[in-house]
Write an enzyme that holds these catalytic residues in place. Sequence first.
Site, PDB file in Angstrom:
ATOM      1  N   PHE A   1      11.749   6.428  42.998  1.00 12.63           N
ATOM      2  CA  PHE A   1      12.377   5.282  43.105  1.00 12.63           C
ATOM      3  C   PHE A   1      13.278   4.944  44.225  1.00 12.63           C
ATOM      4  CE2 PHE A   1      15.804   7.757  41.602  1.00 12.63           C
ATOM      5  CZ  PHE A   1      16.923   6.942  41.864  1.00 12.63           C
ATOM      6  N   ASP A   2      13.896   5.942  44.704  1.00 16.90           N
ATOM      7  CA  ASP A   2      14.589   5.812  45.843  1.00 16.90           C
ATOM      8  C   ASP A   2      14.052   4.859  46.828  1.00 16.90           C
ATOM      9  OD1 ASP A   2      17.140   7.466  45.394  1.00 16.90           O
ATOM     10  OD2 ASP A   2      15.509   8.663  44.475  1.00 16.90           O
ATOM     11  N   VAL A   3      12.781   5.308  47.390  1.00 10.18           N
ATOM     12  CA  VAL A   3      12.048   4.836  48.170  1.00 10.18           C
ATOM     13  C   VAL A   3      11.790   3.481  47.862  1.00 10.18           C
ATOM     14  CG1 VAL A   3       9.947   4.785  49.484  1.00 10.18           C
ATOM     15  CG2 VAL A   3      10.648   7.016  48.896  1.00 10.18           C
TER      16      VAL A   3
END
Length: 243
Positions: free
Chosen positions: A193-195
Amino acid sequence: MRRVATNPDDNVRLSIVIPAYNEEPRLPGTVRHAIAYLEGARRSYELVLVDDGSIDGTLDYMRRLQSERPRVRVIQLRPNRGKGKAVCEGVRAARGELILYSDADLSTPIEELPRLEQAIEDGADVAFGSRAAPGAREVNQPFYRRVMGKGFNVLVRLLLLPEFRDTQCGFKLFRATVARESFAATRTEGFAFDVEVLWRAKRAGFRVVEVPVRWLNSDTSRVSPVVHSTQMLRDLLRLRLFG
C-alpha cells in the site's frame, strides 16, 4: 469495523496513526516513547491506534490506554484486513492538520519527525522517511532483508516510481487533505500500500519528497520474505497494468 471513543480536542495539529496486529509485547513501549516525546515537546497531537483483528491482548491494551488518555483514539477492525487497510481507516479517522503513520515498532524513531515536518514546511505535500536516500542510517538490518528490500525497490522504480529509492519505510507524513484524497483512492490492503499511496499522490500532482532518516531493525518484523514478497509483486503489477 467499530470505532471506539473520540478525542475531545478538535484543534489537533498532528495525528499519528499506528496500525497493530498482535503487538501486545511491543506496542506499550512504542506508545510510551511516542507520548513522552510529543508531550515533552508540547505538541498538539492525537494517537490513532488501529487494531487490525489481533487475537492477543493488543486491543485490551489500547482500550485501557484510551480510558486513561484523552489524546488516544482506537479503531477496531474485524477480521484482520492487512496493514494497508488499517492505515487507511486510521487516516480516515484522523483529525490533525498533518497525519503521520508509523510502524508499531518505531523502527524509525519518533525523533526523526522534525525532518519530515521541515520538508512539509518547505513546500512538500507528502514527506516520507527513507533508508536509502543520501544521509540515511540503517542499523542492524539483516543481509537477506536488505537484499529483499533493494530488489523490491528496483521493481518499484522500474514499474511505477523511478525517482524514489525506498518506498517501504513505515514513517510517512502528509498534509491532511492530501492524505485523505490519496488513501481514499488506494485499494491495496497489504504491505505494498505504501507504493500505491505515494503513486496516487504523485499522479494527483502533489509534491512528494523522500527524506533520509535513521532506521533501526526490528527482529519481530511481520514481513514474510516469500509470502508477502509474492503478494507485493502482484500488487505492483496490478497497479502498473490497471491503475
